[in-house]
Write an enzyme that holds these catalytic residues in place. Structure first.
Site, PDB file in Angstrom:
ATOM      1  N   HIS A 142       0.839  -1.203   0.000  1.00 39.57           N
ATOM      2  CA  HIS A 142       0.000   0.000   0.000  1.00 39.57           C
ATOM      3  C   HIS A 142       0.873   1.252   0.000  1.00 39.57           C
ATOM      4  O   HIS A 142       0.654   2.188  -0.786  1.00 39.57           O
ATOM      5  CB  HIS A 142      -0.910  -0.030   1.232  1.00 39.57           C
ATOM      6  CG  HIS A 142      -1.705   1.212   1.451  1.00 39.57           C
ATOM      7  ND1 HIS A 142      -3.031   1.327   1.091  1.00 39.57           N
ATOM      8  CD2 HIS A 142      -1.371   2.412   2.015  1.00 39.57           C
ATOM      9  CE1 HIS A 142      -3.470   2.529   1.419  1.00 39.57           C
ATOM     10  NE2 HIS A 142      -2.474   3.210   1.979  1.00 39.57           N
ATOM     11  N   GLU A 143       1.884   1.284   0.870  1.00 34.85           N
ATOM     12  CA  GLU A 143       2.745   2.463   0.964  1.00 34.85           C
ATOM     13  C   GLU A 143       3.611   2.627  -0.283  1.00 34.85           C
ATOM     14  O   GLU A 143       3.806   3.751  -0.775  1.00 34.85           O
ATOM     15  CB  GLU A 143       3.624   2.370   2.216  1.00 34.85           C
ATOM     16  CG  GLU A 143       2.865   2.264   3.528  1.00 34.85           C
ATOM     17  CD  GLU A 143       1.857   3.387   3.735  1.00 34.85           C
ATOM     18  OE1 GLU A 143       2.034   4.470   3.138  1.00 34.85           O
ATOM     19  OE2 GLU A 143       0.890   3.177   4.486  1.00 34.85           O
ATOM     20  N   HIS A 146       1.592   4.225  -2.950  1.00 33.24           N
ATOM     21  CA  HIS A 146       1.527   5.684  -2.798  1.00 33.24           C
ATOM     22  C   HIS A 146       2.719   6.341  -3.485  1.00 33.24           C
ATOM     23  O   HIS A 146       2.573   7.336  -4.203  1.00 33.24           O
ATOM     24  CB  HIS A 146       1.530   6.063  -1.314  1.00 33.24           C
ATOM     25  CG  HIS A 146       0.182   6.063  -0.665  1.00 33.24           C
ATOM     26  ND1 HIS A 146      -0.923   6.671  -1.215  1.00 33.24           N
ATOM     27  CD2 HIS A 146      -0.228   5.539   0.527  1.00 33.24           C
ATOM     28  CE1 HIS A 146      -1.957   6.518  -0.410  1.00 33.24           C
ATOM     29  NE2 HIS A 146      -1.564   5.832   0.641  1.00 33.24           N
ATOM     30  N   GLU A 223      -6.331   6.662  -1.105  1.00 31.92           N
ATOM     31  CA  GLU A 223      -6.236   5.475  -0.254  1.00 31.92           C
ATOM     32  C   GLU A 223      -6.845   4.262  -0.941  1.00 31.92           C
ATOM     33  O   GLU A 223      -6.297   3.152  -0.878  1.00 31.92           O
ATOM     34  CB  GLU A 223      -6.913   5.727   1.089  1.00 31.92           C
ATOM     35  CG  GLU A 223      -6.208   6.749   1.960  1.00 31.92           C
ATOM     36  CD  GLU A 223      -4.768   6.385   2.229  1.00 31.92           C
ATOM     37  OE1 GLU A 223      -4.490   5.199   2.530  1.00 31.92           O
ATOM     38  OE2 GLU A 223      -3.914   7.284   2.132  1.00 31.92           O
TER      39      GLU A 223
END
Length: 293
Positions: A142-143, A146, A223
Site C-alpha cells: 500500500h505504501e 503511494h 487510499e
C-alpha cells in the site's frame, strides 16, 4: 477535525506568513482587481510556495515528528526481512529503493517524500508485532503504491491550485470590503486599509478550510487506489483485506495528529468525515471485495 495533517498545517502556515510579510512590504496591497494579471501571478507564487515547501520538508518532518529510525544496517531478522520486502515491492512497482524506517508506536505505517526514487517508508513497532508477514507485506505494498503513484506530488499540485484560488479570492473580497468602507467613510484615502487586511486574513482562513475539504477528498480517493495497488503487487486482494481488518481490531493509529493523513488507517464521521484523510476501513475492505469480484 482531528485529521488535520502536517502537510496542510505547514502549507497553511507558510501561506499566512508569506501573506503577512508581503502585505507589510506593500507587495500584497499593490495588486488587486484593477490588475488581474499581477494579482493572479501573485496568487500563484504565494499559493504554490507553501505546498512546495511542505513537500520538500515532508521526509525531514516525518522523521522528526515520529522519531523514526532509518535502517542503514539491519539489526535483526525482522529488520532484514522488512528491508528485503520493501526492496522486492519497489522493484515490482518500478521505483527506486526507499529509505526504510521503524518508529515506536501503535500499529501504523506511512510513506512520504518529494521524489519516487528517494522516498521514505516507515512502519511502527506495533504493526510489526501485531501482524503476520503477509499482512505487513500488504501494508508495505500500500505504501509503495503511494510512492509509485506519485501521490505526494499530486497532493502538492492540488494544494497549490486551491491555495492559488484562496489567495486570489481573499484579495478580491478584501478589496471589495475596503471599497465599501471607503465609500461609507467618505474618505479620500488611497490604497487598501485595515478593512482590506482584516478581510484578507479572515477569508484566507475560511477559504482555506473549504480548500482542506477538497484536499481531504483527494486523500481519501488515493487510499482506495493505494489499496488496489497493493493488491496488484501481491496478485491478490486478500492480504490487504486481512491487513485492514486486523487494523480495525487493533483500534490504534499510532501517529501524531499532524502525521495521520500519511498513515495507513483513519476515517471520520459526521462533519469530521469531510476533513478525514482516510475512508473508513469498512469502505476500503468493501472496495477491495468488489475489485476481487
Amino acid at each position: 477535525m482531528k485529521r488535520i495533517i502536517l502537510f496542510l498545517a505547514t502549507n497553511l502556515a507558510v501561506v499566512l506568513v508569506l501573506t503577512i510579510v508581503l502585505n507589510l512590504l506593500g507587495v500584497g496591497r499593490a495588486v488587486g482587481p484593477n490588475n488581474m494579471t499581477a494579482l493572479l501571478v501573485f496568487s500563484v507564487v504565494v499559493g504554490f510556495t507553501g505546498s512546495i515547501i511542505s513537500l520538500l520538508m515532508s521526509k525531514l518532518m516525518a522523521k522528526w515528528s515520529t522519531g523514526a529510525r532509518v535502517i542503514t544496517q539491519p539489526a535483526n531478522s525482522t529488520e532484514l526481512w522488512l528491508v528485503n520486502t520493501v526492496q522486492s515491492l519497489a522493484n515490482r512497482a518500478g521505483i527506486g529503493m526507499p529509505e526504510v524506517a521503524v518508529y515506536d508506536g501503535e500499529p501504523n505505517a506511512f510513506a512520504t517524500g518529494a521524489f519516487k526514487n528517494s522516498a521514505l517508508v516507515a512502519v511502527s513497532t506495533g504493526l510489526l508485532s501485531g501482524m503476520n508477514h503477509e499482512e505487513i507485506e500488504a501494508v508495505l505494498g500500500h505504501e509503495i503504491s503511494h510512492v509509485a503513484n506519485g501521490d505526494m506530488v499530486t497532493l502538492t499540485l492540488i494544494q497549490g491550485v486551491v491555495n492559488t484560488f484562496v489567495v486570489f479570492l481573499s484579495r478580491v473580497v478584501g478589496f471589495f470590503v475596503d471599497q465599501v468602507l471607503l465609500r461609507n467613510n467618505d474618505s479620500e484615502r488611497r490604497g487598501p486599509g485595515i478593512g482590506y487586511m482584516i478581510s484578507v486574513f479572515v477569508c484566507e482562513i475560511v477559504f482555506g478550510i473549504v480548500a482542506s475539504m477538497i484536499v481531504a477528498w483527494f486523500s481519501r480517493w488515493r487510499e482506495f487506489r493505494a489499496d488496489a495497488g497493493s493488491a496488484r503487487l501481491l496478485n491478490s486482494t486478500l492480504p490487504m483485506q486481512h491487513a485492514l481488518a486486523r487494523l480495525g481490531q487493533m483500534q490504534g493509529d499510532g501517529l501524531p495528529q499532524s502525521m495521520q493523513a500519511f498513515g495507513i488507517s483513519g476515517g471520520g464521521s459526521g462533519w469530521g468525515a469531510l476533513f478525514a484523510s482516510h475512508p473508513p476501513l469498512e469502505e476500503r475492505i468493501a472496495a477491495l471485495q468488489q475489485l476481487r469480484g
